[in-house]
Design a protein around this motif. Structure first.
Motif, short mmCIF file in Angstrom:
data_model
loop_
_atom_site.label_atom_id
_atom_site.label_comp_id
_atom_site.label_asym_id
_atom_site.label_seq_id
_atom_site.Cartn_x
_atom_site.Cartn_y
_atom_site.Cartn_z
N ASP A 61 84.60 -30.21 -42.83
CA ASP A 61 84.17 -29.39 -41.71
C ASP A 61 82.79 -29.86 -41.24
O ASP A 61 81.79 -29.70 -41.93
CB ASP A 61 84.12 -27.93 -42.15
N LEU A 62 82.75 -30.44 -40.04
CA LEU A 62 81.50 -31.02 -39.54
C LEU A 62 80.40 -29.98 -39.36
O LEU A 62 79.22 -30.28 -39.57
CB LEU A 62 81.74 -31.77 -38.24
N LYS A 63 80.77 -28.76 -39.00
CA LYS A 63 79.76 -27.71 -38.86
C LYS A 63 79.08 -27.44 -40.20
O LYS A 63 77.84 -27.36 -40.27
CB LYS A 63 80.39 -26.42 -38.32
N VAL A 64 79.85 -27.33 -41.25
CA VAL A 64 79.30 -27.10 -42.58
C VAL A 64 78.46 -28.29 -43.02
O VAL A 64 77.37 -28.12 -43.58
CB VAL A 64 80.44 -26.83 -43.60
N LEU A 65 78.92 -29.49 -42.74
CA LEU A 65 78.17 -30.68 -43.12
C LEU A 65 76.85 -30.76 -42.37
O LEU A 65 75.82 -31.14 -42.96
CB LEU A 65 79.01 -31.94 -42.90
#
Length: 76
Positions: A61-65
């Protein structure tokens, strides 16, 4: 799917109960230190880089990363 960075302890293992909440985190930390035993500084840095990329791919998940990168950077 939860797309918020978890910053509270979140270590667990399916089907396994731990005596204290911090025990699984301690176990992981011990395994991480053991993985570095006997490595040169260069090999240890390469291990960390590979581990980061493997875990980032698992999270996906790019948002979490992005949140993780910002949190890590702000505490550096």
């Amino acid at each position: 799917m939860n797309s918020t960075l978890k910053t509270e302890p979140n270590f667990h293992e399916a089907g396994r109960r731990f005596f204290r909440d911090f025990s699984p985190g301690d176990e992981f930390y011990e395994q991480l230190i053991d993985a570095h035993n006997g490595l040169s500084d260069e090999q240890s840095e390469a291990l960390n880089a590979r581990l980061i990329l493997l875990l980032a791919n698992h999270i996906g998940d790019l948002k979490v990363l992005r949140e993780a990168l910002q949190a890590a950077r702000s505490s550096a």
